[in-house]
Write a protein that holds these residues in place. Structure first.
Motif, PDB file in Angstrom:
ATOM      1  N   THR A  56     -10.085  30.382 -16.545  1.00 22.77           N
ATOM      2  CA  THR A  56      -9.483  31.639 -16.993  1.00 22.77           C
ATOM      3  C   THR A  56      -8.742  31.511 -18.324  1.00 22.77           C
ATOM      4  N   SER A  57      -8.433  30.300 -18.750  1.00 23.76           N
ATOM      5  CA  SER A  57      -7.766  30.076 -20.040  1.00 23.76           C
ATOM      6  C   SER A  57      -7.772  28.585 -20.333  1.00 23.76           C
ATOM      7  N   CYS A  58      -7.353  28.236 -21.548  1.00 24.51           N
ATOM      8  CA  CYS A  58      -7.188  26.808 -21.873  1.00 24.51           C
ATOM      9  C   CYS A  58      -5.956  26.266 -21.160  1.00 24.51           C
ATOM     10  N   THR A  59      -4.945  27.119 -20.991  1.00 26.58           N
ATOM     11  CA  THR A  59      -3.747  26.704 -20.256  1.00 26.58           C
ATOM     12  C   THR A  59      -4.170  26.235 -18.861  1.00 26.58           C
ATOM     13  N   PHE A  82       4.607  19.921 -31.976  1.00 27.47           N
ATOM     14  CA  PHE A  82       3.950  20.869 -32.872  1.00 27.47           C
ATOM     15  C   PHE A  82       2.681  21.364 -32.182  1.00 27.47           C
ATOM     16  N   THR A  83       2.849  22.327 -31.278  1.00 26.75           N
ATOM     17  CA  THR A  83       1.718  22.884 -30.539  1.00 26.75           C
ATOM     18  C   THR A  83       2.153  24.190 -29.895  1.00 26.75           C
ATOM     19  N   PHE A  84       1.188  24.870 -29.303  1.00 26.72           N
ATOM     20  CA  PHE A  84       1.487  26.083 -28.548  1.00 26.72           C
ATOM     21  C   PHE A  84       2.116  25.677 -27.211  1.00 26.72           C
ATOM     22  N   VAL A  85       2.909  26.584 -26.653  1.00 23.77           N
ATOM     23  CA  VAL A  85       3.647  26.277 -25.420  1.00 23.77           C
ATOM     24  C   VAL A  85       2.757  25.809 -24.266  1.00 23.77           C
ATOM     25  N   SER A  86       1.501  26.217 -24.267  1.00 29.25           N
ATOM     26  CA  SER A  86       0.607  25.889 -23.144  1.00 29.25           C
ATOM     27  C   SER A  86       0.463  24.396 -22.909  1.00 29.25           C
ATOM     28  N   THR A  87       0.450  23.612 -23.990  1.00 33.45           N
ATOM     29  CA  THR A  87       0.244  22.168 -23.851  1.00 33.45           C
ATOM     30  C   THR A  87       1.320  21.593 -22.927  1.00 33.45           C
ATOM     31  N   ALA A 157      -8.157  23.374 -27.733  1.00 31.92           N
ATOM     32  CA  ALA A 157      -8.127  24.848 -27.754  1.00 31.92           C
ATOM     33  C   ALA A 157      -8.714  25.384 -29.054  1.00 31.92           C
ATOM     34  N   HIS A 158      -8.456  24.676 -30.171  1.00 35.75           N
ATOM     35  CA  HIS A 158      -8.949  25.128 -31.486  1.00 35.75           C
ATOM     36  C   HIS A 158     -10.305  24.514 -31.817  1.00 35.75           C
ATOM     37  N   GLY A 159     -10.820  23.626 -30.946  1.00 37.62           N
ATOM     38  CA  GLY A 159     -11.788  22.649 -31.437  1.00 37.62           C
ATOM     39  C   GLY A 159     -13.249  22.848 -31.130  1.00 37.62           C
ATOM     40  N   PHE A 180     -10.929  30.321 -25.129  1.00 38.65           N
ATOM     41  CA  PHE A 180     -11.736  31.453 -25.619  1.00 38.65           C
ATOM     42  C   PHE A 180     -10.847  32.689 -25.751  1.00 38.65           C
ATOM     43  N   HIS A 181      -9.575  32.433 -26.055  1.00 37.94           N
ATOM     44  CA  HIS A 181      -8.630  33.528 -26.333  1.00 37.94           C
ATOM     45  C   HIS A 181      -9.116  34.305 -27.550  1.00 37.94           C
ATOM     46  N   GLU A 182      -8.662  35.526 -27.666  1.00 32.56           N
ATOM     47  CA  GLU A 182      -9.139  36.426 -28.718  1.00 32.56           C
ATOM     48  C   GLU A 182      -9.035  35.860 -30.139  1.00 32.56           C
ATOM     49  N   GLY A 189     -11.805  37.327 -24.906  1.00 32.72           N
ATOM     50  CA  GLY A 189     -10.494  37.935 -24.680  1.00 32.72           C
ATOM     51  C   GLY A 189      -9.515  36.892 -24.180  1.00 32.72           C
ATOM     52  N   GLU A 190      -9.700  36.490 -22.936  1.00 36.01           N
ATOM     53  CA  GLU A 190      -8.938  35.375 -22.344  1.00 36.01           C
ATOM     54  C   GLU A 190      -9.936  34.523 -21.580  1.00 36.01           C
ATOM     55  N   GLY A 191      -9.957  33.250 -21.841  1.00 35.09           N
ATOM     56  CA  GLY A 191     -10.873  32.375 -21.111  1.00 35.09           C
ATOM     57  C   GLY A 191     -10.713  30.949 -21.592  1.00 35.09           C
ATOM     58  N   GLY A 192     -11.319  30.022 -20.863  1.00 36.69           N
ATOM     59  CA  GLY A 192     -11.231  28.619 -21.260  1.00 36.69           C
ATOM     60  C   GLY A 192     -12.328  27.807 -20.605  1.00 36.69           C
TER      61      GLY A 192
HETATM   62  C1  LIG Z   1      -3.066  24.226 -29.214  1.00 39.12           C
HETATM   63  C2  LIG Z   1      -3.223  25.264 -28.155  1.00 39.12           C
HETATM   64  N1  LIG Z   1      -3.341  24.885 -26.878  1.00 39.12           N
HETATM   65  C3  LIG Z   1      -3.502  25.781 -25.882  1.00 39.12           C
HETATM   66  C4  LIG Z   1      -3.561  27.123 -26.139  1.00 39.12           C
HETATM   67  C5  LIG Z   1      -3.680  28.085 -24.988  1.00 39.12           C
HETATM   68  O1  LIG Z   1      -4.917  28.681 -24.891  1.00 39.12           O
HETATM   69  P1  LIG Z   1      -5.136  29.888 -23.847  1.00 39.12           P
HETATM   70  O2  LIG Z   1      -4.519  31.105 -24.458  1.00 39.12           O
HETATM   71  O3  LIG Z   1      -6.627  29.988 -23.712  1.00 39.12           O
HETATM   72  O4  LIG Z   1      -4.485  29.488 -22.572  1.00 39.12           O
HETATM   73  C6  LIG Z   1      -3.457  27.576 -27.448  1.00 39.12           C
HETATM   74  C7  LIG Z   1      -3.533  29.022 -27.722  1.00 39.12           C
HETATM   75  O5  LIG Z   1      -3.663  29.517 -28.782  1.00 39.12           O
HETATM   76  C8  LIG Z   1      -3.270  26.627 -28.490  1.00 39.12           C
HETATM   77  O6  LIG Z   1      -3.126  27.014 -29.774  1.00 39.12           O
END
Ligand SMILES: Cc1ncc(COP(=O)(O)O)c(C=O)c1O
Length: 377
Positions: A56-59, A82-87, A157-159, A180-182, A189-192
């Protein structure tokens, strides 16, 4: 009438996505349906034939990877700040502790020397991010992981589509996670998705993804009914979203050609200006075949960066910074002291992302560049 603003990122949809979604709506729409299986096969071909599970997402892909690899309470995972909170959230969600390490100036990926300094008896894994689709120093990170018996989960996520020495990002460690976020090159839309090196771990993940049941094996006809076999959660992607991804994968080459053209235009237009303003553009490194996911600049100091962002926005260009370092965010600080992360702090204070997406025209790039040259003459 003023020209409409130029957005930082925008998805590119047309009749192809709409047709594919309509097709999905005529059949099954739950997860693990025909479009999911088709897209997993297509992704597998892009990812060195590794087993791929849509999520459902990369998270959620990262949570699932960590669970399947056996991470849990008491474990530490070294990841960038230096990353998005999901990591970091994925690490916390499985009960483990994120330990923030610094990044390298060149790749903006984890610095192996700082990772080594932060290894403790509790460290079980490393979670590098391939920022902007540019590979982190995986040769040294993998060597370190091997010698210290650590597992490696790549936040790719970016790769999608980017490579290191010819090998796809996300296939270098024990698991690789995609978004596969937007905002991503390919989106629903939202996916991983998650991919695993070990088939046994992938099987465990398949069960966790389906609420701890063996429903996937049942759908393949391997068992005659499905039941609860382990602790699990719900990370399967709906077939409607997988249908969208199927259409996006049909367009992958077009998307990449458009992005590459825009990036080379930025590079041409900005080379002399960047030199004169001590601005750094993303590295060109034959070993690191990027996917033109983001186009960023590192400016000499924070004041120049803020002036740049304000000047661009005033001219209708929705440029942006990246990221508030997690160790200095309110929640990150509550997790305890991290120590110095000088490169992280400097990069976060000086980075600007310029608009880059497949709906952007070369004329838009000219407008961005003109606005930039007015903002920082
Ligand atoms: C580095 C990084 N990891 C994880 C995510 C999370 O991805 P998602 O929104 O699919 O959960 C993002 C989202 O932009 C991201 O930039």
């Amino acid at each position: 009438m003023p020209a409409p603003p130029i957005q930082l990122s925008e998805a590119w949809f047309d009749a192809r996505e709409a047709d594919r979604i309509a097709q999905a709506l005529r059949g099954r729409v739950a997860g693990n349906g025909p479009f999911c299986l088709k897209v997993e096969e297509r992704l597998k071909r892009l990812l060195d034939d590794r087993r791929v599970l849509l999520t459902t997402s990369c998270t959620h892909a990262m949570e699932l990877a960590l669970l399947a690899l056996g991470f849990g309470p008491g474990d530490e995972v070294i990841c960038p700040s230096f990353t998005f909170v999901s990591t970091a959230n994925a690490v916390l969600r499985v009960g483990a502790r994120p330990v923030f390490a610094d990044i390298e100036d060149r790749t903006l990926g984890l610095d192996p020397a700082d990772v080594e300094r932060r290894i403790s008896p509790r460290t079980l894994g490393v979670l590098p991010v391939h920022y902007a689709g540019i590979a982190a120093d995986m040769a040294r990170l993998l060597d370190l992981a091997r010698s210290r018996r650590l597992k490696v989960v790549e936040d790719a996520a970016h790769g999608l589509g980017a490579r290191l020495g010819g090998r796809p990002l996300g296939t270098l460690g024990d698991a690789g996670c995609f978004s596969f976020h937007e905002t991503k090159n390919v989106t629903c839309g939202e996916g991983g998705a998650v991919t695993f090196a070990d088939a046994g771990v992938a099987e465990r993940a398949e069960v966790i993804r389906e609420k701890g049941t063996n429903r996937s094996a049942f759908l393949r006809g391997e068992v005659d009914k499905y039941t609860w076999v382990a602790e699990g959660s719900s990370y399967v992607l709906s077939d409607v979203l997988a249908a969208m991804l199927d259409a996006q994968l049909d367009k992958l080459e077009e998307i990449q050609v458009r992005r590459a053209r825009l990036v080379s235009r930025y590079r041409e237009e900005l080379a002399a200006w960047a030199h004169a303003h001590q601005a750094r553009l993303p590295p060109i490194d034959p070993e690191r075949q990027g996917n033109d996911h983001l186009f960023y600049m590192l400016l000499p100091d924070e004041e120049t960066r803020d002036r740049c962002l304000a000047g661009l926005r005033a001219r209708g260009v929705m440029a942006s910074f990246h990221y508030v370092p997690l160790h200095s965010s309110p929640y990150g600080r509550s997790l305890g002291p991290t120590g110095e992360l000088p490169v992280t702090d400097r990069v976060a204070r000086t980075l600007v992302r310029l608009p880059l997406h497949p709906r952007l025209s070369e004329g838009d790039v000219e407008r961005v560049v003109a606005a930039l040259k007015q903002a920082l003459p």
